[in-house]
Design a protein around this motif. Structure first.
Motif, PDB file in Angstrom:
ATOM      1  N   SER A  11     -15.935  -1.222  -0.815  1.00  0.00           N
ATOM      2  CA  SER A  11     -15.645  -0.404   0.357  1.00  0.00           C
ATOM      3  C   SER A  11     -16.674  -0.699   1.436  1.00  0.00           C
ATOM      4  O   SER A  11     -17.826  -0.995   1.140  1.00  0.00           O
ATOM      5  N   LEU A  12     -16.232  -0.633   2.672  1.00  0.00           N
ATOM      6  CA  LEU A  12     -17.156  -0.829   3.789  1.00  0.00           C
ATOM      7  C   LEU A  12     -17.049   0.363   4.722  1.00  0.00           C
ATOM      8  O   LEU A  12     -15.981   0.987   4.822  1.00  0.00           O
ATOM      9  N   PRO A  13     -18.143   0.685   5.416  1.00  0.00           N
ATOM     10  CA  PRO A  13     -18.059   1.789   6.372  1.00  0.00           C
ATOM     11  C   PRO A  13     -17.170   1.405   7.556  1.00  0.00           C
ATOM     12  O   PRO A  13     -17.241   0.277   8.050  1.00  0.00           O
ATOM     13  N   ASP A  14     -16.336   2.343   7.942  1.00  0.00           N
ATOM     14  CA  ASP A  14     -15.432   2.090   9.066  1.00  0.00           C
ATOM     15  C   ASP A  14     -16.087   2.580  10.349  1.00  0.00           C
ATOM     16  O   ASP A  14     -16.055   3.756  10.677  1.00  0.00           O
ATOM     17  N   GLN A  26     -15.810   5.596   4.469  1.00  0.00           N
ATOM     18  CA  GLN A  26     -15.647   4.289   3.819  1.00  0.00           C
ATOM     19  C   GLN A  26     -14.167   3.912   3.803  1.00  0.00           C
ATOM     20  O   GLN A  26     -13.322   4.761   3.563  1.00  0.00           O
ATOM     21  N   ILE A  27     -13.886   2.626   4.067  1.00  0.00           N
ATOM     22  CA  ILE A  27     -12.522   2.177   3.798  1.00  0.00           C
ATOM     23  C   ILE A  27     -12.564   1.244   2.588  1.00  0.00           C
ATOM     24  O   ILE A  27     -13.420   0.371   2.490  1.00  0.00           O
ATOM     25  N   ASP A  28     -11.601   1.472   1.690  1.00  0.00           N
ATOM     26  CA  ASP A  28     -11.518   0.641   0.491  1.00  0.00           C
ATOM     27  C   ASP A  28     -10.800  -0.645   0.859  1.00  0.00           C
ATOM     28  O   ASP A  28      -9.649  -0.619   1.278  1.00  0.00           O
ATOM     29  N   ILE A  29     -11.494  -1.751   0.725  1.00  0.00           N
ATOM     30  CA  ILE A  29     -10.887  -3.029   1.096  1.00  0.00           C
ATOM     31  C   ILE A  29     -10.407  -3.754  -0.153  1.00  0.00           C
ATOM     32  O   ILE A  29      -9.284  -4.241  -0.184  1.00  0.00           O
ATOM     33  N   LEU A  30     -11.225  -3.789  -1.197  1.00  0.00           N
ATOM     34  CA  LEU A  30     -10.764  -4.302  -2.486  1.00  0.00           C
ATOM     35  C   LEU A  30     -10.633  -3.107  -3.422  1.00  0.00           C
ATOM     36  O   LEU A  30     -11.572  -2.328  -3.569  1.00  0.00           O
ATOM     37  N   GLY A  50      -5.651  -9.732   6.613  1.00  0.00           N
ATOM     38  CA  GLY A  50      -6.137  -8.382   6.345  1.00  0.00           C
ATOM     39  C   GLY A  50      -5.927  -7.916   4.923  1.00  0.00           C
ATOM     40  O   GLY A  50      -6.211  -6.766   4.596  1.00  0.00           O
ATOM     41  N   SER A  51      -5.460  -8.810   4.052  1.00  0.00           N
ATOM     42  CA  SER A  51      -5.213  -8.387   2.674  1.00  0.00           C
ATOM     43  C   SER A  51      -6.499  -8.337   1.854  1.00  0.00           C
ATOM     44  O   SER A  51      -6.494  -7.845   0.731  1.00  0.00           O
ATOM     45  N   GLY A  52      -7.588  -8.850   2.396  1.00  0.00           N
ATOM     46  CA  GLY A  52      -8.879  -8.751   1.705  1.00  0.00           C
ATOM     47  C   GLY A  52      -9.361 -10.056   1.113  1.00  0.00           C
ATOM     48  O   GLY A  52     -10.309 -10.072   0.327  1.00  0.00           O
ATOM     49  N   LYS A  53      -8.750 -11.168   1.502  1.00  0.00           N
ATOM     50  CA  LYS A  53      -9.123 -12.461   0.918  1.00  0.00           C
ATOM     51  C   LYS A  53     -10.566 -12.830   1.238  1.00  0.00           C
ATOM     52  O   LYS A  53     -11.341 -13.189   0.345  1.00  0.00           O
ATOM     53  N   SER A  54     -10.925 -12.741   2.503  1.00  0.00           N
ATOM     54  CA  SER A  54     -12.297 -13.121   2.877  1.00  0.00           C
ATOM     55  C   SER A  54     -13.314 -12.163   2.277  1.00  0.00           C
ATOM     56  O   SER A  54     -14.413 -12.569   1.881  1.00  0.00           O
ATOM     57  N   THR A  55     -12.960 -10.897   2.202  1.00  0.00           N
ATOM     58  CA  THR A  55     -13.858  -9.920   1.591  1.00  0.00           C
ATOM     59  C   THR A  55     -14.095 -10.276   0.123  1.00  0.00           C
ATOM     60  O   THR A  55     -15.238 -10.252  -0.360  1.00  0.00           O
ATOM     61  N   LEU A  56     -13.019 -10.639  -0.570  1.00  0.00           N
ATOM     62  CA  LEU A  56     -13.148 -11.066  -1.962  1.00  0.00           C
ATOM     63  C   LEU A  56     -14.046 -12.298  -2.059  1.00  0.00           C
ATOM     64  O   LEU A  56     -14.947 -12.365  -2.901  1.00  0.00           O
TER      65      LEU A  56
HETATM   66  N1  LIG Z   1     -17.207  -5.418   8.257  1.00  0.00           N
HETATM   67  C1  LIG Z   1     -16.052  -4.744   8.098  1.00  0.00           C
HETATM   68  N2  LIG Z   1     -16.036  -3.412   8.320  1.00  0.00           N
HETATM   69  C2  LIG Z   1     -14.906  -2.708   8.172  1.00  0.00           C
HETATM   70  N3  LIG Z   1     -13.727  -3.248   7.820  1.00  0.00           N
HETATM   71  C3  LIG Z   1     -13.676  -4.574   7.598  1.00  0.00           C
HETATM   72  C4  LIG Z   1     -14.826  -5.382   7.724  1.00  0.00           C
HETATM   73  N4  LIG Z   1     -14.476  -6.656   7.448  1.00  0.00           N
HETATM   74  C5  LIG Z   1     -13.167  -6.622   7.157  1.00  0.00           C
HETATM   75  N5  LIG Z   1     -12.667  -5.373   7.251  1.00  0.00           N
HETATM   76  C6  LIG Z   1     -11.281  -4.964   6.982  1.00  0.00           C
HETATM   77  O1  LIG Z   1     -10.987  -5.342   5.663  1.00  0.00           O
HETATM   78  C7  LIG Z   1      -9.666  -5.812   5.568  1.00  0.00           C
HETATM   79  C8  LIG Z   1      -9.654  -7.169   4.880  1.00  0.00           C
HETATM   80  O2  LIG Z   1     -10.294  -8.119   5.687  1.00  0.00           O
HETATM   81  P1  LIG Z   1     -10.429  -9.633   5.246  1.00  0.00           P
HETATM   82  O3  LIG Z   1     -11.025  -9.679   3.896  1.00  0.00           O
HETATM   83  O4  LIG Z   1     -11.141 -10.364   6.334  1.00  0.00           O
HETATM   84  O5  LIG Z   1      -8.909 -10.073   5.174  1.00  0.00           O
HETATM   85  P2  LIG Z   1      -8.284 -11.527   5.147  1.00  0.00           P
HETATM   86  O6  LIG Z   1      -9.375 -12.528   4.986  1.00  0.00           O
HETATM   87  O7  LIG Z   1      -7.337 -11.497   3.986  1.00  0.00           O
HETATM   88  O8  LIG Z   1      -7.541 -11.697   6.417  1.00  0.00           O
HETATM   89  C9  LIG Z   1      -9.104  -5.845   6.963  1.00  0.00           C
HETATM   90  O9  LIG Z   1      -8.247  -4.752   7.120  1.00  0.00           O
HETATM   91  C10 LIG Z   1     -10.302  -5.711   7.848  1.00  0.00           C
HETATM   92  O10 LIG Z   1      -9.981  -4.986   8.985  1.00  0.00           O
END
Ligand SMILES: Nc1ncnc2c1ncn2[C@@H]1O[C@H](COP(=O)(O)OP(=O)(O)O)[C@@H](O)[C@H]1O
Ligand SMILES: [Mg+2]
Lengths: 265, 283
Positions: A11-14, A26-30, A50-56
């Motif tokens: 989760s990351l802070p929104d 917090q928003i749950d991303i994964l 926005g599915s969370g690939k880069s976050t993963l």
């Molecule tokens: N630093 C951040 N703070 C808050 N939300 C984030 C941050 N980075 C990414 N997000 C949100 O997390 C979700 C997934 O992002 P990301 O992993 O970049 O997706 P993808 O790579 O699949 O396009 C998106 O909805 C994005 O808005």
């Protein structure tokens, strides 16, 4: 197993919703992701924007701290390993970024960009190794004297690949590395990656929002949607009989009638 | 195509040549003042008072830019005055830059509590009106070169801290920083080898600007007689004295003013010129 991901949550802070006082929500991303990457496997990770690939990807590379769950690299739990402890083994897993304009330091020459990580890990003969890496990715050795902005998009991405493989890692994570390229450079970079995986015996995680790019390269595919895995299958099976409705949507969105077409270009 | 870009990127550098040329000439003049100044800058000669510059029919040979109301040679006084001006510019500019840029880079790159402390200080600092602050500081520190330099550093470090913090903050978000971490580079090393080269162009631009500002501050302090206590010539002091006799002898005011103006302008243009010439990235 090269990587074992178990119930990973992040989760990351929104910041857009942050109240004047107090912490941001917090928003749950994964939202609980589990999968394995066996050694030698080429795993595709697909999902819409926005599915969370880069976050993963960033969690796996320990750029972002997971909220819960675990990440095992070659059997070692690296979920919360300190950066100091991690440093010694960082050479073993590398990442190639989506945007080389951001991931290549604009004020360092290509040679320095590739040699920098090697020096950190005490590798000798860096000059020769830089040339070897440039050879491997099909760039002239003279490019080591150029700045990133003096290259084309495809050439820049090859520098990103060269930097990663120069460390002789066991695992490489490629995050949408062809998204910014035109179709013919895409095909060339993908062919190069396929060749390197074979020649260097790499394990690869290949992230893309475009299934057509995944098809030929990957053995297995996981489909990510809103921070969850909605489908995981052998590549061939996924393309022949997709189960999840989201996968079907992604397949329907492939623009080319024949996804193999770009490979022959 | 790419070659054409390269050609475009390296213009003649007229800006660099003109500003660098003036500052170089001034520096040579300052260093060699005892050798090349035609007269003793302090020597008074009431019989040679208010001599006009060389092109005037009433000019005396040897007094190129005329003399002031006490008969002192204006050119010699400008040359000697440039010693203080350039010394203050160099030392105060460099020190201000070192303090401000270091704190700014730490705040922008490390974030967290270092950023909170540094940014809070900057905010408080900026609330003081700078000229008043300077005069107050000199009153406390006493006059003299060291006081001037300390005053400039104390007042102006925030200029660097603010700008370089913002720059470092922006650079930290770039993937090359993430890439350095993945390569196993330590935070501190990343700041020096990855971030610093990218904020350096801004640092250089601010540094030369600050040198110009230091010249102005020194002139202002000399103008209000708060600079150095001895009677050695300063541009600010000359302007102040020239002001009183501007109707009888305009050159006493105008020549130091022009010198001051060209010097400050050159410093500000030098930064831009250096960037055009040496920064590998075209923005
Ligand atoms: N630093 C951040 N703070 C808050 N939300 C984030 C941050 N980075 C990414 N997000 C949100 O997390 C979700 C997934 O992002 P990301 O992993 O970049 O997706 P993808 O790579 O699949 O396009 C998106 O909805 C994005 O808005
Ligand atoms: Mg992404």
């Amino acid at each position: 197993m090269m990587f074992s991901i178990n119930d990973l949550k992040l989760s990351l802070p929104d910041m857009t919703q942050k109240p004047l006082f107090g912490p941001a929500p917090q928003i749950d991303i994964l939202k609980g992701i589990s999968f394995d990457i066996p050694k030698g496997c080429v795993l595709g990770i697909v999902g819409g924007s926005g599915s969370g690939k880069s976050t993963l990807a960033r969690a796996m590379m320990r750029l972002l701290e997971p909220t819960s769950g675990s990440i095992l690299f070659d059997g070692m739990d690296i979920t919360h390993t300190s950066e100091e402890e991690l440093r010694g083994m960082r050479q073993r897993f590398q990442m190639i970024f989506q945007d080389p304009m951001s991931s290549l330091n604009p004020r360092r020459k290509v040679g320095g960009i590739i040699a920098g990580p090697m020096r950190l890990h005490g590798m000798d003969r860096t000059k020769e190794r830089v040339n070897e890496a440039l050879d491997l990715v099909g760039l002239p050795q003279s490019f080591s004297q150029r700045y990133p902005h003096e290259l084309s998009g495809g050439q820049r991405q090859r520098v990103g690949i060269a930097r990663a493989i120069a460390l002789r890692p066991e695992f490489i994570l490629a995050d949408e590395i062809v998204s910014g390229l035109d179709v013919s450079s895409q095909a060339q970079v993908l062919n190069l990656l396929a060749k390197l995986v074979k020649e260097l015996g790499l394990t690869l995680a290949f992230i893309s929002h475009d299934l057509s790019v995944i098809r030929r390269l990957c053995d297995r595919v996981i489909v990510l949607h809103q921070g969850l895995i909605v489908e995981e299958a052998e590549s061939q099976i996924l393309f022949e009989s997709p189960q999840a409705s989201y996968t079907k949507e992604l397949l329907a969105a492939i623009p080319l009638p024949d996804p193999d077409q770009i490979w022959d270009a | 195509m790419r070659d054409a870009q390269k050609e475009m990127r390296r213009p003649l550098g007229l800006r660099l040549w003109l500003s660098g040329g003036w500052l170089f000439a001034l520096a040579v003049g300052a260093i060699l003042a005892p050798l090349i100044a035609p007269h003793n800058p302090l020597a008074q000669d009431l019989f040679a008072a208010r001599l006009p510059p060389f092109w005037d029919a009433k000019a005396e040979p040897g007094f190129w830019l005329g003399t002031d109301s006490l008969g002192r040679d204006v050119l010699s006084r400008i040359l000697y005055g440039s010693r203080l001006a350039l010394f203050v510019a160099l030392v105060a500019g460099t020190l201000t830059c070192a303090v401000g840029a270091t704190l700014g880079m730490i705040a922008g790159y490390y974030r967290g509590w270092p950023d909170r402390i540094i940014s809070r200080f900057v905010d408080i600092w900026m609330a003081f009106p700078p000229v008043l602050f300077a005069i107050l500081l000199i009153a406390v520190l006493g006059t003299g070169i060291v006081s001037i330099i300390i005053a400039i550093v104390i007042i102006d470090w925030t200029r660097f801290a603010r700008v370089i913090r913002a720059e470092a903050l922006g650079q930290s978000a770039m993937d090359y920083v993430a890439s350095a971490k993945i390569a196993g580079r330590t935070k501190f090393s990343t700041m020096l080898t990855e971030i610093f080269p990218n904020v350096l162009p801004s640092i250089i631009a601010l540094l030369t600007l600050e040198m110009g500002i230091s010249v102005i501050i020194e002139a202002i302090l000399s103008f209000v007689n708060l600079s150095i206590s001895t009677d050695s010539p300063t541009w600010g002091g000359m302007i102040s004295e020239g002001r009183t006799s501007v109707h009888q002898a305009w050159w006493v005011l105008v020549f130091p003013l022009i010198t001051l103006f060209l010097t400050v302008l050159s410093f500000s243009q030098l930064g831009e010129g250096l960037k055009d010439r040496f920064d590998p990235v075209l923005r």
